[in-house]
Design a protein around this motif. Structure first.
Motif, PDB file in Angstrom:
ATOM      1  N   TYR A   1       0.830  -1.211   0.000  1.00 54.11           N
ATOM      2  CA  TYR A   1       0.000   0.000   0.000  1.00 54.11           C
ATOM      3  C   TYR A   1       0.866   1.264   0.000  1.00 54.11           C
ATOM      4  CZ  TYR A   1      -3.693  -3.270   1.287  1.00 54.11           C
ATOM      5  OH  TYR A   1      -4.561  -4.323   1.306  1.00 54.11           O
ATOM      6  N   LEU A   2       1.757   1.340  -0.969  1.00 53.38           N
ATOM      7  CA  LEU A   2       2.614   2.509  -1.123  1.00 53.38           C
ATOM      8  C   LEU A   2       2.230   3.256  -2.397  1.00 53.38           C
ATOM      9  CD1 LEU A   2       6.128   0.952  -0.316  1.00 53.38           C
ATOM     10  CD2 LEU A   2       4.566   2.105   1.255  1.00 53.38           C
ATOM     11  N   ASP A   3       2.232   4.582  -2.330  1.00 52.98           N
ATOM     12  CA  ASP A   3       1.988   5.392  -3.512  1.00 52.98           C
ATOM     13  C   ASP A   3       3.169   5.201  -4.464  1.00 52.98           C
ATOM     14  OD1 ASP A   3       2.172   7.657  -5.318  1.00 52.98           O
ATOM     15  OD2 ASP A   3       0.642   8.628  -4.104  1.00 52.98           O
ATOM     16  N   PRO A   4       2.923   4.733  -5.695  1.00 56.46           N
ATOM     17  CA  PRO A   4       4.042   4.466  -6.603  1.00 56.46           C
ATOM     18  C   PRO A   4       4.854   5.710  -6.950  1.00 56.46           C
ATOM     19  CG  PRO A   4       2.030   3.402  -7.391  1.00 56.46           C
ATOM     20  CD  PRO A   4       1.635   4.325  -6.282  1.00 56.46           C
ATOM     21  N   ASP A   5       4.220   6.879  -6.957  1.00 50.27           N
ATOM     22  CA  ASP A   5       4.949   8.096  -7.312  1.00 50.27           C
ATOM     23  C   ASP A   5       5.858   8.587  -6.194  1.00 50.27           C
ATOM     24  OD1 ASP A   5       3.977   8.231  -9.858  1.00 50.27           O
ATOM     25  OD2 ASP A   5       2.554   9.847  -9.484  1.00 50.27           O
ATOM     26  N   THR A   6       5.437   8.390  -4.951  1.00 51.97           N
ATOM     27  CA  THR A   6       6.166   8.987  -3.822  1.00 51.97           C
ATOM     28  C   THR A   6       6.702   7.969  -2.821  1.00 51.97           C
ATOM     29  OG1 THR A   6       4.153   9.199  -2.488  1.00 51.97           O
ATOM     30  CG2 THR A   6       4.682  11.025  -3.996  1.00 51.97           C
TER      31      THR A   6
ATOM     32  N   VAL B   1     -11.015   8.990 -10.273  1.00 48.83           N
ATOM     33  CA  VAL B   1     -10.107   9.345 -11.354  1.00 48.83           C
ATOM     34  C   VAL B   1      -8.687   9.034 -10.900  1.00 48.83           C
ATOM     35  CG1 VAL B   1      -9.259  11.181 -12.847  1.00 48.83           C
ATOM     36  CG2 VAL B   1     -11.666  11.146 -12.156  1.00 48.83           C
ATOM     37  N   ILE B   2      -8.050   8.083 -11.587  1.00 44.23           N
ATOM     38  CA  ILE B   2      -6.718   7.632 -11.205  1.00 44.23           C
ATOM     39  C   ILE B   2      -5.791   7.761 -12.410  1.00 44.23           C
ATOM     40  CG2 ILE B   2      -5.322   5.685 -10.406  1.00 44.23           C
ATOM     41  CD1 ILE B   2      -7.222   6.654  -8.292  1.00 44.23           C
ATOM     42  N   ARG B   3      -4.632   8.360 -12.201  1.00 46.08           N
ATOM     43  CA  ARG B   3      -3.623   8.400 -13.254  1.00 46.08           C
ATOM     44  C   ARG B   3      -2.429   7.585 -12.793  1.00 46.08           C
ATOM     45  NH1 ARG B   3      -1.185  13.975 -15.627  1.00 46.08           N
ATOM     46  NH2 ARG B   3      -0.359  14.129 -13.494  1.00 46.08           N
ATOM     47  N   THR B   4      -1.979   6.687 -13.649  1.00 45.55           N
ATOM     48  CA  THR B   4      -0.849   5.844 -13.293  1.00 45.55           C
ATOM     49  C   THR B   4       0.152   5.828 -14.433  1.00 45.55           C
ATOM     50  OG1 THR B   4      -0.236   3.674 -12.386  1.00 45.55           O
ATOM     51  CG2 THR B   4      -1.796   3.671 -14.212  1.00 45.55           C
ATOM     52  N   ALA B   5       1.403   5.640 -14.098  1.00 37.67           N
ATOM     53  CA  ALA B   5       2.453   5.609 -15.115  1.00 37.67           C
ATOM     54  C   ALA B   5       2.378   4.315 -15.906  1.00 37.67           C
ATOM     55  CB  ALA B   5       3.823   5.732 -14.459  1.00 37.67           C
ATOM     56  N   CYS B   6       2.617   4.395 -17.201  1.00 38.61           N
ATOM     57  CA  CYS B   6       2.779   3.200 -18.021  1.00 38.61           C
ATOM     58  C   CYS B   6       4.188   2.655 -17.786  1.00 38.61           C
ATOM     59  CB  CYS B   6       2.551   3.523 -19.492  1.00 38.61           C
ATOM     60  SG  CYS B   6       0.863   4.089 -19.827  1.00 38.61           S
ATOM     61  N   THR B   7       4.376   1.383 -18.049  1.00 41.44           N
ATOM     62  CA  THR B   7       5.610   0.717 -17.664  1.00 41.44           C
ATOM     63  C   THR B   7       6.845   1.395 -18.240  1.00 41.44           C
ATOM     64  OG1 THR B   7       4.458  -1.387 -17.456  1.00 41.44           O
ATOM     65  CG2 THR B   7       6.842  -1.479 -17.716  1.00 41.44           C
ATOM     66  N   GLY B   8       6.759   1.848 -19.506  1.00 37.95           N
ATOM     67  CA  GLY B   8       7.915   2.463 -20.126  1.00 37.95           C
ATOM     68  C   GLY B   8       7.924   3.975 -20.061  1.00 37.95           C
ATOM     69  N   GLY B   9       6.906   4.567 -19.423  1.00 34.79           N
ATOM     70  CA  GLY B   9       6.799   6.015 -19.339  1.00 34.79           C
ATOM     71  C   GLY B   9       5.471   6.491 -19.888  1.00 34.79           C
ATOM     72  N   GLY B  10       5.199   7.790 -19.755  1.00 36.86           N
ATOM     73  CA  GLY B  10       3.879   8.277 -20.097  1.00 36.86           C
ATOM     74  C   GLY B  10       2.872   7.803 -19.070  1.00 36.86           C
ATOM     75  N   ASN B  11       1.591   7.971 -19.364  1.00 34.77           N
ATOM     76  CA  ASN B  11       0.607   7.582 -18.369  1.00 34.77           C
ATOM     77  C   ASN B  11      -0.716   7.211 -19.006  1.00 34.77           C
ATOM     78  OD1 ASN B  11      -1.197  10.086 -18.434  1.00 34.77           O
ATOM     79  ND2 ASN B  11       0.808  11.005 -17.986  1.00 34.77           N
TER      80      ASN B  11
END
Length: 608
Positions: free
Chosen positions: A324-329, A520-530
């Protein structure tokens, strides 16, 4: 069972000023319970909340004890109730509850302390370091919780007394009890203490209460090692998995572990990358949690294959999801479902078997860990026991006698690929309990009832509604894991191959499969972008921005999955796809009715 006791339930709830639960169709009632049932102190209380489903034609009452400890029964009800059969919800009053220390009112969590401990190296070769980390975790966790005064009063013995007080308050008569995982501890303890209140119990993913702390973790760790070997063998026998892995799966795992820790350029949802580390303890944690279910076993293999191909991001995604960790931070998140401090308070309190000298007890755990056969799941044998040495240093609490059952039926359910409550525990409980009936699901996950499999669901239904007890030790079989999804489309420059696998690929993203369907959830794509996902009751909306979903494949555009039952249900994608030197603007539609998908637009300037 029908009768006056069941008919009085609406009146009893009304008398207690029960109200509709938040975000649920259930009826909630919060009762003050003695802080310590063993003390004569009526002024010291703790609120405990129960959520009730009232059946239109009640034939009985089922108390549902969820796992953990530390999992919210009220939040779990939101996902469980829609999966129950109409027969169950029409004929059975169903009661969920947030045990003390869990939920909105008394939930105890120590997010920062637990995240740090879960990710900390605990080498047995450096006992002073590992013992100091365990001691520091316990101190930090207890300092972080909102109500440290509650921590000594969360044990299972207090929980079953809360349940009995509730049963008497609502005049429920005899009840069925279903327990899953830790809930099987609650069910066994309750039935032992209050046998005349029990109509029957169903134990699913069974804890053997007679085991010591060391015995419990030894049994589960041995099982986890064996199940991981089975998962690796399954990959080796699967052409797609074996091709992606490039070598026997066990060798791939061991080779990666030998190279860790490794630095990763991890993609952020806001574009860009940040340097992160994949550690040995992270890989071991990911592998252990993956063993709980069929889907997660397949996800582990796919992430391991990606790592062999130089992409460590999927493994780190799984670590973030598990912890349960925020992937960005990497900030720990509270989800309202799991309360880690309550987990340790219950677990360590129930298994308080120490000498009274916590440092000596921790040193003994380390010595046992040093003697443990070297394997891939070593950490699961000793990490929590180290923490418990400092959490509950009281002198030995005697383990209960083996659960003896009673005049009522006891149905024992277990998957034989359960890593945390192995089939060995279920067999022991069934062997000692009178009037017990064992059902083993070969290859099954941790907890097997209510997952849509006729075995064991039919046997449980026959018992609840017809009084028919299961035959002795029936076996059923399910796949060890879901179908393995290849890492990349077969045709990496073919727009139909790319478009037809986008939805399946998104389901490999933990943020997507754990999504509530509305936010509304924004997540990174594996190689970058979102990719951003949002939704309504009838539609999921996807927005791709420079989403590098596979190596060399970049998506921009929008997608809708429509499920409005109007004949147009399906996945619609309107995308610009760049795949190496190839590109195009495409419209893709995959109908939910099973018809073949269609593709239109242009590719490399030519119409499709």
């Amino acid at each position: 069972m029908g009768g006056a006791a069941q008919d009085s339930l609406p009146d009893a709830l009304a008398a207690l000023d029960a109200q509709p639960c938040v975000d649920s169709d259930l009826i909630c009632v919060t009762l003050p319970m003695p802080l310590d049932h063993a003390a004569n102190d009526p002024d010291s209380t703790v609120p405990v909340t129960f959520a009730v489903h009232m059946a239109p034609d009640p034939q009985g009452t089922l108390i549902y004890a969820v796992g953990g400890p530390g999992v919210s029964g009220l939040v779990s009800a939101g996902s469980y109730m829609p999966t129950f059969t109409p027969e169950l919800t029409d004929q059975m009053n169903i009661i969920f509850f947030d045990q003390r220390g869990v939920g909105a009112e008394t939930g105890l969590e120590c997010l920062k302390a637990q995240a740090a401990f879960d990710r900390a190296p605990l080498p047995v070769e450096a006992p002073a370091q590992s013992i100091a980390l365990a001691r520091a975790f316990v101190q930090a966790c207890k300092a972080e919780v909102a109500r440290p005064d509650l921590l000594p009063y969360l044990t299972t013995d207090q929980v079953i007394r809360d349940l009995e007080a509730f049963r008497q308050k609502l005049r429920l008569g005899m009840v069925w009890i279903y327990g899953e995982s830790y809930g099987t501890q609650v069910a066994q303890a309750y039935a032992t203490a209050y046998p005349k209140a029990v109509k029957g119990i169903i134990l699913d993913g069974v804890v053997d209460l007679n085991l010591s702390s060391q015995g419990f973790y030894a049994t589960s760790t041995r099982a986890a090692e064996a199940i991981l070997d089975r998962v690796f063998a399954e990959c080796d026998a699967d052409p797609n998995c074996a091709k992606d892995m490039g070598q026997p799966a066990a060798q791939a795992y061991d080779a990666l572990m030998a190279r860790l820790p490794m630095q990763i350029a991890y993609p952020l949802s806001s574009e860009g990358h940040v340097e992160r580390a994949l550690t040995p303890q992270a890989l071991q944690n990911v592998a252990f949690y993956a063993l709980y279910g069929q889907e997660s076993r397949s996800e582990l293999l796919r992430a391991l294959a990606a790592a062999g191909d130089g992409d460590l991001v999927p493994l780190l995604r799984l670590e973030y999801a598990n912890l349960y960790l925020d992937p960005d931070t990497e900030t720990p998140l509270s989800d309202g479902m799991w309360f880690g401090a309550a987990y340790y308070a219950v677990t360590c309190g129930d298994y308080a078997e120490g000498s009274g000298d916590p440092t000596a007890d921790a040193q003994a755990v380390i010595e046992q860990a040093k003697a443990w056969p070297k394997g891939r799941m070593d950490r699961s044998y000793y990490a929590e026991r180290l923490a418990c040495a400092f959490w509950s240093p009281e002198k030995g609490v005697k383990r209960p006698e083996p659960f003896a059952g009673g005049d009522y039926p006891t149905v024992v359910l277990n998957g034989d690929a359960d890593p945390i409550t192995p089939a060995e525990m279920a067999k022991s409980v069934a062997r000692h309990a009178r009037n017990s009936h064992l059902i083993l699901q070969q290859n099954g996950p941790h907890v097997i009832w209510g997952r849509g499999e006729s075995c064991p669901d039919d046997a449980v239904a026959s018992l609840l509604f017809d009084g028919v007890r299961p035959r002795l030790e029936p076996f059923c079989n399910v796949p060890l894991m879901t179908d393995y999804l290849p890492l990349y489309p077969a045709g990496n420059n073919d727009p139909m191959s790319i478009a037809s696998l986008i939805w399946d690929e998104l389901w490999m993203y933990p943020d997507f499969y754990a999504w509530d369907g509305v936010s509304v959830i924004r997540t990174a794509c594996t190689g970058g972008g979102n990719v951003t996902f949002s939704g309504t009751d009838s539609m999921t909306v996807l927005r791709f921005e420079n989403c590098r979903i596979w190596p060399g494949v970049v998506l921009n555009g929008i997608g809708h999955e429509v499920y409005a039952s109007d004949g147009k249900d399906g996945l619609n994608l309107t995308l610009h796809i760049a795949a190496g030197s190839d590109s195009g603007d495409v419209e893709f539609f995959d109908p939910l009715n099973g018809d073949a998908p269609t593709l239109s637009g242009t590719w490399n300037g030519q119409p499709l």
